[in-house]
Enzyme design. Structure first.
Site, PDB file in Angstrom:
ATOM      1  N   ARG A  85      30.025  82.147  32.590  1.00 55.37           N
ATOM      2  CA  ARG A  85      30.600  81.100  31.691  1.00 55.37           C
ATOM      3  C   ARG A  85      31.486  80.270  32.488  1.00 55.37           C
ATOM      4  NH1 ARG A  85      30.441  85.293  28.174  1.00 55.37           N
ATOM      5  NH2 ARG A  85      28.931  85.150  26.459  1.00 55.37           N
ATOM      6  N   LYS A 119      30.609  65.185  37.613  1.00 52.27           N
ATOM      7  CA  LYS A 119      29.128  65.420  36.860  1.00 52.27           C
ATOM      8  C   LYS A 119      28.396  66.406  37.855  1.00 52.27           C
ATOM      9  CE  LYS A 119      27.766  60.943  34.377  1.00 52.27           C
ATOM     10  NZ  LYS A 119      26.856  60.039  34.901  1.00 52.27           N
ATOM     11  N   GLU A 152      25.378  52.709  47.726  1.00 51.06           N
ATOM     12  CA  GLU A 152      26.519  52.915  46.591  1.00 51.06           C
ATOM     13  C   GLU A 152      27.767  52.183  47.054  1.00 51.06           C
ATOM     14  OE1 GLU A 152      25.287  54.259  43.934  1.00 51.06           O
ATOM     15  OE2 GLU A 152      23.560  55.475  44.412  1.00 51.06           O
ATOM     16  N   LYS A 169      35.204  54.370  42.643  1.00 49.29           N
ATOM     17  CA  LYS A 169      34.643  55.352  41.803  1.00 49.29           C
ATOM     18  C   LYS A 169      35.746  56.125  40.919  1.00 49.29           C
ATOM     19  CE  LYS A 169      31.436  58.831  40.334  1.00 49.29           C
ATOM     20  NZ  LYS A 169      30.093  59.504  40.555  1.00 49.29           N
ATOM     21  N   GLU A 211      31.815  59.218  30.171  1.00 44.10           N
ATOM     22  CA  GLU A 211      31.005  58.050  30.100  1.00 44.10           C
ATOM     23  C   GLU A 211      30.727  57.725  28.738  1.00 44.10           C
ATOM     24  OE1 GLU A 211      27.736  58.902  32.649  1.00 44.10           O
ATOM     25  OE2 GLU A 211      26.916  56.737  32.324  1.00 44.10           O
ATOM     26  N   ARG A 239      32.389  53.880  32.643  1.00 45.94           N
ATOM     27  CA  ARG A 239      31.691  54.481  33.561  1.00 45.94           C
ATOM     28  C   ARG A 239      30.127  54.092  33.685  1.00 45.94           C
ATOM     29  NH1 ARG A 239      32.362  60.818  35.082  1.00 45.94           N
ATOM     30  NH2 ARG A 239      30.861  60.900  36.619  1.00 45.94           N
ATOM     31  N   ASN A 250      26.313  52.311  37.007  1.00 45.69           N
ATOM     32  CA  ASN A 250      24.894  52.247  37.072  1.00 45.69           C
ATOM     33  C   ASN A 250      24.234  50.881  37.510  1.00 45.69           C
ATOM     34  OD1 ASN A 250      23.829  54.834  36.112  1.00 45.69           O
ATOM     35  ND2 ASN A 250      25.025  54.396  34.357  1.00 45.69           N
ATOM     36  N   HIS A 307      20.966  50.501  39.119  1.00 52.02           N
ATOM     37  CA  HIS A 307      20.179  51.710  38.801  1.00 52.02           C
ATOM     38  C   HIS A 307      18.970  51.714  37.754  1.00 52.02           C
ATOM     39  CE1 HIS A 307      23.324  53.174  41.586  1.00 52.02           C
ATOM     40  NE2 HIS A 307      22.828  54.654  41.392  1.00 52.02           N
ATOM     41  N   HIS A 364      15.837  52.917  39.512  1.00 52.74           N
ATOM     42  CA  HIS A 364      15.121  54.228  39.032  1.00 52.74           C
ATOM     43  C   HIS A 364      13.745  53.814  38.630  1.00 52.74           C
ATOM     44  CE1 HIS A 364      19.075  56.744  37.831  1.00 52.74           C
ATOM     45  NE2 HIS A 364      18.596  56.802  39.109  1.00 52.74           N
ATOM     46  N   HIS A 381      16.389  56.511  47.444  1.00 57.77           N
ATOM     47  CA  HIS A 381      17.327  56.109  46.539  1.00 57.77           C
ATOM     48  C   HIS A 381      18.186  54.843  46.515  1.00 57.77           C
ATOM     49  CE1 HIS A 381      19.747  56.526  42.860  1.00 57.77           C
ATOM     50  NE2 HIS A 381      21.057  56.577  43.805  1.00 57.77           N
TER      51      HIS A 381
HETATM   52  N1  LIG Z   1      26.998  63.974  40.298  1.00 56.12           N
HETATM   53  C1  LIG Z   1      26.989  62.771  40.496  1.00 56.12           C
HETATM   54  O1  LIG Z   1      27.836  62.080  40.048  1.00 56.12           O
HETATM   55  C2  LIG Z   1      25.901  62.082  41.232  1.00 56.12           C
HETATM   56  C3  LIG Z   1      26.011  60.797  41.719  1.00 56.12           C
HETATM   57  C4  LIG Z   1      24.896  60.276  42.696  1.00 56.12           C
HETATM   58  C5  LIG Z   1      24.141  60.880  42.914  1.00 56.12           C
HETATM   59  N2  LIG Z   1      23.919  62.312  42.514  1.00 56.12           N
HETATM   60  C6  LIG Z   1      22.818  63.196  43.112  1.00 56.12           C
HETATM   61  O2  LIG Z   1      23.018  63.455  44.416  1.00 56.12           O
HETATM   62  C7  LIG Z   1      21.579  63.745  45.092  1.00 56.12           C
HETATM   63  C8  LIG Z   1      21.626  62.926  46.221  1.00 56.12           C
HETATM   64  O3  LIG Z   1      22.561  63.226  47.385  1.00 56.12           O
HETATM   65  P1  LIG Z   1      22.405  62.927  48.593  1.00 56.12           P
HETATM   66  O4  LIG Z   1      21.984  61.427  48.912  1.00 56.12           O
HETATM   67  O5  LIG Z   1      23.627  63.527  49.419  1.00 56.12           O
HETATM   68  O6  LIG Z   1      21.134  63.971  49.422  1.00 56.12           O
HETATM   69  P2  LIG Z   1      20.770  65.366  49.481  1.00 56.12           P
HETATM   70  O7  LIG Z   1      21.971  66.207  49.127  1.00 56.12           O
HETATM   71  O8  LIG Z   1      19.467  65.720  49.665  1.00 56.12           O
HETATM   72  O9  LIG Z   1      21.183  65.071  51.500  1.00 56.12           O
HETATM   73  C9  LIG Z   1      20.394  64.404  52.055  1.00 56.12           C
HETATM   74  C10 LIG Z   1      19.811  65.274  53.446  1.00 56.12           C
HETATM   75  O10 LIG Z   1      20.902  65.111  54.313  1.00 56.12           O
HETATM   76  C11 LIG Z   1      21.134  66.603  54.814  1.00 56.12           C
HETATM   77  N3  LIG Z   1      22.507  66.496  55.108  1.00 56.12           N
HETATM   78  C12 LIG Z   1      23.497  66.811  54.327  1.00 56.12           C
HETATM   79  N4  LIG Z   1      24.696  66.353  55.243  1.00 56.12           N
HETATM   80  C13 LIG Z   1      24.394  66.233  56.477  1.00 56.12           C
HETATM   81  C14 LIG Z   1      25.093  66.030  57.597  1.00 56.12           C
HETATM   82  N5  LIG Z   1      26.630  66.040  57.437  1.00 56.12           N
HETATM   83  N6  LIG Z   1      24.432  66.043  58.809  1.00 56.12           N
HETATM   84  C15 LIG Z   1      22.986  65.960  58.945  1.00 56.12           C
HETATM   85  N7  LIG Z   1      22.305  66.418  57.663  1.00 56.12           N
HETATM   86  C16 LIG Z   1      23.034  66.255  56.552  1.00 56.12           C
HETATM   87  C17 LIG Z   1      20.511  67.452  53.674  1.00 56.12           C
HETATM   88  O11 LIG Z   1      20.403  68.702  54.169  1.00 56.12           O
HETATM   89  C18 LIG Z   1      19.518  66.509  53.158  1.00 56.12           C
HETATM   90  O12 LIG Z   1      18.437  67.029  54.040  1.00 56.12           O
HETATM   91  C19 LIG Z   1      20.810  63.460  43.932  1.00 56.12           C
HETATM   92  O13 LIG Z   1      20.141  64.551  43.392  1.00 56.12           O
HETATM   93  C20 LIG Z   1      21.667  62.427  42.876  1.00 56.12           C
HETATM   94  O14 LIG Z   1      21.033  62.769  41.636  1.00 56.12           O
HETATM   95  C21 LIG Z   1      24.771  62.888  41.758  1.00 56.12           C
END
Ligand SMILES: NC(=O)c1ccc[n+]([C@@H]2O[C@H](COP(=O)([O-])OP(=O)(O)OC[C@H]3O[C@@H](n4cnc5c(N)ncnc54)[C@H](O)[C@@H]3O)[C@@H](O)[C@H]2O)c1
Length: 359
Positions: A119, A141, A183, A225, A235, A239, A243, A246, A250, A263
């Site tokens: 929980r 989030k 971003e 942000k 949101e 917020r 987007n 996006h 998307h 992305h």
């Molecule tokens: N929660 C939110 O508000 C929010 C906002 C935007 C995106 N997201 C989510 O974020 C995700 C995408 O995140 P991302 O772009 O970080 O991708 P990711 O987490 O898949 O990381 C990308 C790649 O980089 C590698 N990596 C990470 N750090 C590294 C480093 N310092 N050196 C070398 N390699 C490294 C990882 O192992 C992976 O292979 C999506 O699932 C998206 O939905 C969430």
């Protein structure tokens, strides 16, 4: 430590910037007492490069490391179930603390896991991608995907603290850097004209990956942000501005079934399409449109795409979660540094915007 930013939310937390991985242990000892059990959730490559540095400071704690294979598909209920079994096997209890060491996938997954395990247990964001540092680690989030939709199951679950070590960016592949840059451009357009000018002035250093420039752009970007999520944690309004780009992006990612278009590429083309639509509505000047096109282009991000069907993309935009009563809700820039929510865009003008970015 270079900077600390307080985020006001239902559960306030701090973002530490320029915070060395090795120093997190001392901080947690001070905050938690030092006897807690830590569950470090991470990716294989991140473990390889950074776990040792993190563990250096964590001698006082019992640590278990849960490694998640790379990929968006791992943000799943199946992986949540595996993490649960692994946590039980290493006797994680209500007092355990999850450390999410990685990019947005790890942050979203480990954060959601922390929100439901027994929980809810505490968690710490340790973002290691540019995208995670400027975007996903902030705002509380967390989510996993479901076959019916991306991020369909999730929770607003703020971390205990966000611990950002910019030196981790040095090992990030360029394509991943670009996801964060897209971003950052978005943040500049919707909320910080000075950040926009900074990116214009420093685009060469950005391509050359000069660390000081990244620290500066990431710090400014994440502040946009923070400002938005503090004003609208759950949101309900403002917020939505995050987007920008996006809704179009998307649709492109979905059309490509998340293959062949990153992305960041989707968001970049999405920002350009939204900018063209804003121009057609007379919201933004053509001089500002040129600046946006030039900046995106100068960072090596795409401003157009080939071989797509605008009608198909328009149709895919119908699934956007922001849409209300079948109306497409779009975020459009009305000047560099400001954006608005538009609820009355007609399909015809959206199609025209698609036509402008499809060559
Ligand atoms: N929660 C939110 O508000 C929010 C906002 C935007 C995106 N997201 C989510 O974020 C995700 C995408 O995140 P991302 O772009 O970080 O991708 P990711 O987490 O898949 O990381 C990308 C790649 O980089 C590698 N990596 C990470 N750090 C590294 C480093 N310092 N050196 C070398 N390699 C490294 C990882 O192992 C992976 O292979 C999506 O699932 C998206 O939905 C969430």
């Amino acid at each position: 430590m270079k900077q600390k930013i307080e985020v006001a939310s239902s559960r306030p937390y701090s973002i530490y910037l320029g915070a060395a991985l090795e120093d997190l242990g001392a901080y947690l000892e001070k905050e938690l007492g030092g006897s807690e059990h830590l569950l470090i959730v991470t990716h294989p490559s991140v473990k390889e490069i950074y776990l040792e540095r993190l563990l250096k400071g964590l001698n006082a704690f019992k640590c278990d490391v849960l490694v998640v294979p790379v990929g968006e598909e791992e943000k799943s209920l199946e992986r949540l179930s595996i993490l649960t079994a692994e946590a039980v096997a290493c006797a994680a209890d209500r007092h355990s603390v999850v450390l999410a060491l990685g990019g947005g996938v790890i942050g979203d997954l480990a954060g959601f896991f922390a929100s439901v395990y027994m929980r809810g247990i505490r968690f710490v964001q340790i973002p290691t991608t540019l995208l995670a540092q400027v975007d996903s680690s902030i705002g509380g989030k967390t989510a996993v995907n479901h076959p019916s939709g991306k991020n369909l199951l999730g929770a607003f679950y703020p971390p205990l603290v966000v611990w950002t070590d910019f030196s981790t960016l040095q090992t990030l592949p360029w394509e991943e850097v670009q996801n964060g840059l897209a971003e950052t451009v978005k943040h500049a357009i919707l909320g910080d004209p000075d950040l926009f000018s900074f990116l214009e002035t420093h685009h060469r250093e950005i391509l050359d990956r000069v660390p000081e420039v990244y620290e500066e752009l990431a710090t400014r970007s994440l502040q946009v942000k923070v400002k938005v999520v503090v004003e609208d944690e759950k949101e309900k309004g403002q917020r939505m501005l995050l987007n920008l780009g996006h809704s179009f992006g998307h649709a492109l990612e979905t059309e490509a079934v998340y293959q062949g278009i990153s992305h960041g590429q989707g968001v970049s083309i999405g920002i350009i399409a939204a900018t063209y639509l804003a121009e057609a509505r007379g919201l933004i000047t053509s001089a500002e449109v040129s600046r946006i096109l030039n900046l995106v282009n100068s960072l090596g991000l795409p401003i157009d795409i080939q071989g797509k069907d605008p009608e198909v993309l328009l149709h895919l935009m119908e699934a956007d979660k922001k849409n209300q009563n079948r109306h497409k809700v779009l975020i459009l820039p009305d000047k560099i540094g400001h954006a608005i929510v538009v609820r009355d865009a007609h399909d015809e003008e959206i199609l025209q915007a698609w036509h402008k970015v499809i060559k």
